[in-house]
Design a protein around this motif. Structure first.
Motif: not given
Length: 181
Positions: A72-76, A78-99
């Motif tokens: 998740v990248k946000e601009k507020n 002049d400040t840009v913040n990026k938050r990230r978390t590693p997940v397995f690709f299979d989990d990313a596919a589930l999350l992308a569907k809202g599961q």
């Protein structure tokens, strides 16, 4: 041609970061947006407060149990913040569907909210090669040089799709200076 002049000077003061030791590396990002492209138009309009969601991979074809990064990248102003978390690709596919997935993380929660509340879906894949530099003397300072900028429109979470060079990106290199203070 300016980058060819810049790199030797840069290497007088900085070192290739741990990812660039053997040369440039590939980056693949799939950007998610609403049906009416709210994140895209927010950037285009120069809104000082905006947010975008992307899934990033450093390999074109991750296996189900290999990590990708939910970001998740946000601009507020002049400040840009990026938050990230590693997940397995299979989990990313589930999350992308809202599961739900088993990993607990504020980024995972934000992603689920974005998918379920705002109906964000895959819209654009971009890829490029990056050379990155870090400094021993100035912790938190990083310089990245991105080239071979490519993209394709998409509606799926698939990093291994044919892409094309953006018209504006022909022989263009993006140089960013990143710092944490």
């Amino acid at each position: 041609h300016l980058v060819d002049l810049l790199i030797p000077e840069l290497e007088n003061y900085m070192q290739r970061d741990r990812f660039s030791i053997n040369g440039p590396y590939d980056i693949y990002s799939i950007y998610f947006d609403t049906i009416d492209w709210q994140a895209f138009y927010s950037k285009l309009n120069g809104n000082q407060r905006r947010q975008k969601f992307r899934v990033r991979s450093y390999i074109a074809n991750p296996k189900p149990d290999q990590n990708v990064f939910m970001e998740v990248k946000e601009k507020n102003s002049d400040t840009v913040n990026k938050r990230r978390t590693p997940v397995f690709f299979d989990d990313a596919a589930l999350l992308a569907k809202g599961q739900p997935i088993e990993k607990e993380s504020p980024v995972v929660d934000e992603w689920r909210y974005g998918v379920l509340r705002n109906s964000i879906k895959p819209k654009l894949l971009n890829s490029y090669t990056r050379m990155a530099y870090a400094s021993e003397h100035f912790p938190g300072l990083r310089i990245t040089i991105d080239q071979d900028l490519r993209y394709t429109m998409t509606n799926r979470l698939d990093f291994d799709q044919p892409t094309q060079t953006a018209v504006w990106a022909h022989e263009t290199i993006v140089l960013e200076i990143k710092f944490d203070r």
